[in-house]
Design a protein around this motif. Sequence first.
Motif, PDB file in Angstrom:
ATOM      1  N   PRO A 143       0.534   9.191   8.015  1.00 52.19           N
ATOM      2  CA  PRO A 143       0.447   9.745   6.661  1.00 52.19           C
ATOM      3  C   PRO A 143       0.353   8.624   5.630  1.00 52.19           C
ATOM      4  O   PRO A 143       0.923   7.544   5.802  1.00 52.19           O
ATOM      5  N   ASP A 144      -0.384   8.887   4.577  1.00 48.74           N
ATOM      6  CA  ASP A 144      -0.566   7.922   3.489  1.00 48.74           C
ATOM      7  C   ASP A 144      -0.222   8.659   2.197  1.00 48.74           C
ATOM      8  O   ASP A 144      -0.992   9.503   1.737  1.00 48.74           O
ATOM      9  N   LEU A 145       0.943   8.337   1.630  1.00 50.88           N
ATOM     10  CA  LEU A 145       1.471   9.094   0.499  1.00 50.88           C
ATOM     11  C   LEU A 145       1.853   8.176  -0.648  1.00 50.88           C
ATOM     12  O   LEU A 145       2.514   7.149  -0.445  1.00 50.88           O
ATOM     13  N   VAL A 146       1.439   8.559  -1.841  1.00 52.24           N
ATOM     14  CA  VAL A 146       1.868   7.901  -3.075  1.00 52.24           C
ATOM     15  C   VAL A 146       2.681   8.922  -3.856  1.00 52.24           C
ATOM     16  O   VAL A 146       2.194  10.027  -4.128  1.00 52.24           O
ATOM     17  N   LEU A 147       3.912   8.568  -4.194  1.00 52.67           N
ATOM     18  CA  LEU A 147       4.736   9.411  -5.051  1.00 52.67           C
ATOM     19  C   LEU A 147       4.697   8.822  -6.453  1.00 52.67           C
ATOM     20  O   LEU A 147       5.185   7.712  -6.686  1.00 52.67           O
ATOM     21  N   ASP A 148       4.089   9.561  -7.370  1.00 52.54           N
ATOM     22  CA  ASP A 148       3.971   9.124  -8.752  1.00 52.54           C
ATOM     23  C   ASP A 148       5.201   9.625  -9.504  1.00 52.54           C
ATOM     24  O   ASP A 148       5.314  10.806  -9.816  1.00 52.54           O
ATOM     25  N   LEU A 149       6.109   8.708  -9.789  1.00 50.90           N
ATOM     26  CA  LEU A 149       7.391   9.035 -10.418  1.00 50.90           C
ATOM     27  C   LEU A 149       7.428   8.641 -11.893  1.00 50.90           C
ATOM     28  O   LEU A 149       8.499   8.650 -12.506  1.00 50.90           O
ATOM     29  N   THR A 171       3.596  -0.334 -10.614  1.00 47.69           N
ATOM     30  CA  THR A 171       3.738   0.181 -11.970  1.00 47.69           C
ATOM     31  C   THR A 171       2.551   1.033 -12.395  1.00 47.69           C
ATOM     32  O   THR A 171       2.665   1.817 -13.331  1.00 47.69           O
ATOM     33  N   HIS A 172       1.420   0.892 -11.712  1.00 53.79           N
ATOM     34  CA  HIS A 172       0.212   1.640 -12.072  1.00 53.79           C
ATOM     35  C   HIS A 172      -0.382   2.298 -10.827  1.00 53.79           C
ATOM     36  O   HIS A 172      -0.394   1.711  -9.745  1.00 53.79           O
ATOM     37  N   LEU A 173      -0.902   3.483 -11.002  1.00 45.63           N
ATOM     38  CA  LEU A 173      -1.476   4.240  -9.886  1.00 45.63           C
ATOM     39  C   LEU A 173      -2.637   3.517  -9.204  1.00 45.63           C
ATOM     40  O   LEU A 173      -2.681   3.489  -7.971  1.00 45.63           O
ATOM     41  N   PRO A 174      -3.576   2.909  -9.935  1.00 46.83           N
ATOM     42  CA  PRO A 174      -4.673   2.221  -9.237  1.00 46.83           C
ATOM     43  C   PRO A 174      -4.175   1.126  -8.280  1.00 46.83           C
ATOM     44  O   PRO A 174      -4.750   0.940  -7.208  1.00 46.83           O
ATOM     45  N   GLU A 175      -3.119   0.424  -8.655  1.00 48.65           N
ATOM     46  CA  GLU A 175      -2.540  -0.586  -7.758  1.00 48.65           C
ATOM     47  C   GLU A 175      -2.017   0.059  -6.483  1.00 48.65           C
ATOM     48  O   GLU A 175      -2.187  -0.469  -5.387  1.00 48.65           O
ATOM     49  N   ALA A 176      -1.358   1.191  -6.633  1.00 51.06           N
ATOM     50  CA  ALA A 176      -0.783   1.883  -5.476  1.00 51.06           C
ATOM     51  C   ALA A 176      -1.863   2.409  -4.547  1.00 51.06           C
ATOM     52  O   ALA A 176      -1.649   2.521  -3.339  1.00 51.06           O
ATOM     53  N   LEU A 177      -3.018   2.730  -5.105  1.00 48.08           N
ATOM     54  CA  LEU A 177      -4.105   3.273  -4.292  1.00 48.08           C
ATOM     55  C   LEU A 177      -4.926   2.194  -3.600  1.00 48.08           C
ATOM     56  O   LEU A 177      -5.760   2.505  -2.754  1.00 48.08           O
ATOM     57  N   ALA A 178      -4.697   0.940  -3.940  1.00 51.31           N
ATOM     58  CA  ALA A 178      -5.400  -0.156  -3.275  1.00 51.31           C
ATOM     59  C   ALA A 178      -5.018  -0.156  -1.799  1.00 51.31           C
ATOM     60  O   ALA A 178      -3.884   0.134  -1.436  1.00 51.31           O
ATOM     61  N   HIS A 179      -5.953  -0.506  -0.956  1.00 49.83           N
ATOM     62  CA  HIS A 179      -5.702  -0.445   0.486  1.00 49.83           C
ATOM     63  C   HIS A 179      -4.866  -1.597   1.008  1.00 49.83           C
ATOM     64  O   HIS A 179      -4.185  -1.469   2.005  1.00 49.83           O
ATOM     65  N   VAL A 201      -1.798  -4.244   1.052  1.00 45.33           N
ATOM     66  CA  VAL A 201      -0.422  -4.341   0.596  1.00 45.33           C
ATOM     67  C   VAL A 201      -0.275  -5.675  -0.114  1.00 45.33           C
ATOM     68  O   VAL A 201      -0.475  -6.731   0.485  1.00 45.33           O
ATOM     69  N   GLU A 202       0.054  -5.612  -1.407  1.00 45.22           N
ATOM     70  CA  GLU A 202       0.241  -6.833  -2.173  1.00 45.22           C
ATOM     71  C   GLU A 202       1.692  -7.278  -2.044  1.00 45.22           C
ATOM     72  O   GLU A 202       2.600  -6.490  -2.270  1.00 45.22           O
ATOM     73  N   PRO A 203       1.943  -8.548  -1.692  1.00 43.21           N
ATOM     74  CA  PRO A 203       3.322  -9.010  -1.521  1.00 43.21           C
ATOM     75  C   PRO A 203       4.181  -8.768  -2.749  1.00 43.21           C
ATOM     76  O   PRO A 203       5.351  -8.425  -2.630  1.00 43.21           O
ATOM     77  N   SER A 204       3.625  -8.897  -3.943  1.00 49.67           N
ATOM     78  CA  SER A 204       4.416  -8.715  -5.157  1.00 49.67           C
ATOM     79  C   SER A 204       4.776  -7.242  -5.378  1.00 49.67           C
ATOM     80  O   SER A 204       5.684  -6.943  -6.118  1.00 49.67           O
ATOM     81  N   ALA A 205       4.062  -6.324  -4.727  1.00 49.70           N
ATOM     82  CA  ALA A 205       4.307  -4.921  -4.932  1.00 49.70           C
ATOM     83  C   ALA A 205       5.376  -4.371  -4.007  1.00 49.70           C
ATOM     84  O   ALA A 205       5.872  -3.284  -4.208  1.00 49.70           O
ATOM     85  N   VAL A 206       5.759  -5.127  -3.014  1.00 44.92           N
ATOM     86  CA  VAL A 206       6.691  -4.618  -2.011  1.00 44.92           C
ATOM     87  C   VAL A 206       8.121  -4.645  -2.517  1.00 44.92           C
ATOM     88  O   VAL A 206       8.964  -3.900  -2.064  1.00 44.92           O
ATOM     89  N   SER A 207       8.411  -5.421  -3.502  1.00 45.45           N
ATOM     90  CA  SER A 207       9.770  -5.569  -3.988  1.00 45.45           C
ATOM     91  C   SER A 207       9.972  -4.874  -5.319  1.00 45.45           C
ATOM     92  O   SER A 207       9.097  -4.874  -6.158  1.00 45.45           O
ATOM     93  N   ALA A 208      11.121  -4.286  -5.495  1.00 43.21           N
ATOM     94  CA  ALA A 208      11.479  -3.634  -6.751  1.00 43.21           C
ATOM     95  C   ALA A 208      12.396  -4.559  -7.538  1.00 43.21           C
ATOM     96  O   ALA A 208      13.577  -4.322  -7.661  1.00 43.21           O
ATOM     97  N   GLN A 209      11.843  -5.644  -8.047  1.00 40.83           N
ATOM     98  CA  GLN A 209      12.666  -6.666  -8.675  1.00 40.83           C
ATOM     99  C   GLN A 209      12.673  -6.621 -10.198  1.00 40.83           C
ATOM    100  O   GLN A 209      13.414  -7.363 -10.823  1.00 40.83           O
ATOM    101  N   ALA A 210      11.852  -5.802 -10.830  1.00 39.19           N
ATOM    102  CA  ALA A 210      11.778  -5.798 -12.298  1.00 39.19           C
ATOM    103  C   ALA A 210      12.996  -5.117 -12.911  1.00 39.19           C
ATOM    104  O   ALA A 210      13.667  -4.333 -12.277  1.00 39.19           O
ATOM    105  N   GLY A 211      13.203  -5.377 -14.186  1.00 38.64           N
ATOM    106  CA  GLY A 211      14.206  -4.668 -14.969  1.00 38.64           C
ATOM    107  C   GLY A 211      15.548  -5.189 -14.808  1.00 38.64           C
ATOM    108  O   GLY A 211      16.550  -4.712 -15.084  1.00 38.64           O
TER     109      GLY A 211
END
Length: 130
Positions: A50-56, A110-118, A120-130
């Motif tokens: 399965p390939d799922l994006v949850l837009d929160l 942070t943006h849907l187009p990034e999440a839809l990219a095929h 996996v970006e290393p910077s996207a794997v971590s929830a380090q902001a904020g």
Amino acid sequence: MSEAHARRLQYLRERTVGDTTVMELLGDIDILTAPLVSVRIDALTAGPRPDLVLDLRRVSFIDCSGLRLLCRARNRIRTQHGRLRLVTGSPRFLRILRHAGLAGVFEVHTHLPEALAHEVEPSAVSAQAG
């Protein structure tokens, strides 16, 4: 579902982009609404890989039931060799993930187009902001 439940989770929409299902949520994900979302995620992730994006981005509140739902979805999808991405620009949500010990567990964008990219970006794997 009662009218009060419907008001708490005001919007649940899905669409397919390529091979990816995008589920958009609006409102609260809590003890009252998490079961509804969980049932739908189970249906969407029933097949192999399965390939799922949850837009929160429009979720205003999430409690421990919502976090449990996200962890359950992640574990179910990983078991089936799939991919789950979360989309949120909320520093508060990222803080919640950190305080719950879940920072770095989810692929967060942070943006849907990034999440839809095929890729996996290393910077996207971590929830380090904020």
